[in-house]
Design an enzyme around this catalytic site. Structure first.
Site: not given
Length: 479
Positions: A23, A50, A124-125, A261, A364-365, A455
């Site tokens: 968010c 968000g 946020n998180g 992104y 693309d990202d 990630c």
């Protein structure tokens, strides 16, 4: 089956959405200013973070009013609503759910009562010890199923301690990613986790102060950037000005995916513009994965900066080969079978005169599940492209994020089970190249040890108990 409500969200295909942050948060303390409108435009600037719900809390000094609903910022608020939200301080939130379902009860800001008055919070998180924290509370004290609700409930039970002291005592016990804005009737607070995984910045207005997820939101409301809120820092803003205190030692691990992104291209992170970083990523991608081609095109708009960099470095002309319908999102209106078969064409359509007979580099990202890229490659071939070479401005996303991006299992990620060669075959491209992790990190100009890259490499800066994480952890526990 998704219930139809006639509203447009963000994604065409809910089964293959791009990565989403939890968010955006915004807070303002500015006596004499129209704080509800400042918050509205701040949230508008953060809408990309968000799109499920939006809300704000406002106080004039004696009580807190909260207004929130499902939908985009412009759908939730209008002039008549904003006229009722008067005060000298406010916080706002636009949500993408990463803990708890996408329902009204989980929209933010949260609101609770304390011995001294009210408390509203926006977050946020993603926390990773939510069940442990929730276990400290009576079951009937949690009305929503979000980690933010748990934090709010714990903070509201601070007894005789002031809210600032209570937060400084509670936050060291909270694990995970959190950039918080919260308030009582008179004071604005902001806090960031010791790793600083999610962004949070401080800005100065002529008559007050602003905190926001990104510098772009400061720009929109006319606030001058002051600095980032430091990891492990708690800020208090009232008529005495801005006060800062440490509740934990800083161990910076900013999210690397913000550069890829999540952040707006006109945002600045750690003193460097995101657009500049993304163009440099494209240059690096061209050096690492060159190819003979006639045209470089982006997947709009997320691939545009890297495609500009790729074209500049490679010498291959840059062009627009795909047109995006900016008004198509997740419609919540079920498409007919005919429309469903058209798939991504509702969102992207090729310029046949541009791509026909061309060898294309499509930038693309990221690739999450692969369905979108597969459809794009097929669509470009149908439009007459002779070759389609896909270039991705992030390394393979192969590991789940537990800190506020909504991909939570390896099974959801195509790179979690397939090699680059297998992904290339799966999406039907002539070739596929991802930027290296080293190349991406170098483009940020930050040292690797100051970035969370879990990630991409599976190295989590905060240890994860996988039995106690997940989007629906509180719902599963019956909270």
């Amino acid at each position: 089956m998704l219930k139809g409500d006639g509203r447009l969200g963000h994604d065409l295909d809910p089964l293959d959405h791009a990565p989403k942050d939890a968010c955006g948060v915004f807070g303002v303390w500015a006596p004499g200013e129209d704080v509800s409108k400042l918050t509205y435009f701040g949230l508008y600037a953060l809408q990309h973070r968000g799109q499920e719900s939006a809300g704000m809390a406002v106080s004039e000094g004696s009580r807190i009013l909260v207004y929130k609903d499902m939908g985009l910022v412009a759908q939730v608020f209008d002039e008549s609503v904003l006229r009722t939200l008067r005060g000298h301080l406010a916080i706002g939130h636009c949500r993408y759910s990463t803990t708890g379902s996408s329902v009204w009860e989980n929209a933010q800001p949260t609101l609770s009562s304390t011995e001294a008055g009210g408390l509203a919070m926006a977050h946020n998180g993603n926390l990773i010890n939510t069940p442990e924290l929730a276990a400290r509370l009576p079951a009937d004290s949690i009305r929503a199923t979000t980690d933010t609700e748990v934090l709010t409930a714990l903070l509201s039970r601070h007894g005789g301690a002031g809210l600032e002291d209570a937060a400084a005592a509670l936050l060291p016990q909270v694990k995970g990613a959190y950039s918080l804005v919260f308030m009582d009737e008179r004071t604005l607070y902001a806090a960031r986790d010791p790793q600083g995984i999610r962004p949070l910045v401080l800005g100065r207005l002529e008559k007050g102060w602003v905190v926001a997820s990104e510098t772009a939101a400061l720009d929109i409301v006319g606030a001058a950037f002051v600095r980032e809120v430091e990891p492990g820092e708690l800020i208090t803003i009232d008529e005495r000005g801005v006060r800062s205190r440490r509740f934990a030692l800083a161990d910076p691990k900013g999210c690397l995916f913000e550069y890829v992104y999540l952040a707006r291209p006109d945002t600045t992170i750690a003193g460097r513009g995101v657009q500049v970083t993304r163009v440099e990523v494209g240059r690096t991608l061209a050096r690492e994965h060159p190819v003979e081609a006639d045209l470089v095109i982006p997947t709009p708009e997320s691939g545009t900066p890297a495609a500009i960099g790729y074209a500049a470095e490679s010498g291959i002309p840059y062009g627009q080969g795909l047109v995006k319908n900016s008004y198509v999102g997740r419609t919540f209106i079920q498409p007919s079978q005919t429309i469903r078969q058209l798939g991504i064409r509702l969102k992207l359509n090729p310029l046949k005169e541009v791509v026909a007979g061309k060898r294309l580099v499509v930038v693309d990202d990221s690739i999450v599940r692969g369905n979108t890229q597969r459809a794009i490659v097929r669509m470009l071939r149908e439009a007459g492209a002779t070759e389609v070479h896909v270039r991705i401005s992030s390394p393979p996303v192969a590991w789940p994020c537990f800190y506020g991006i909504d991909f939570a299992t390896r099974a959801e990620l195509i790179a979690g089970s397939l090699s680059v060669e297998e992904i290339c075959e799966s999406i039907g491209a002539d070739s596929l190249g991802y930027i290296s992790l080293e190349g991406l990190i170098k483009a940020t100009t930050l040292p690797a040890e100051r970035l969370c890259r879990a990630c991409f490499d599976g190295t989590y800066p905060i240890p994860i108990d996988r039995d106690n994480v997940g989007k629906y952890v509180l719902e599963a526990a019956g909270q």
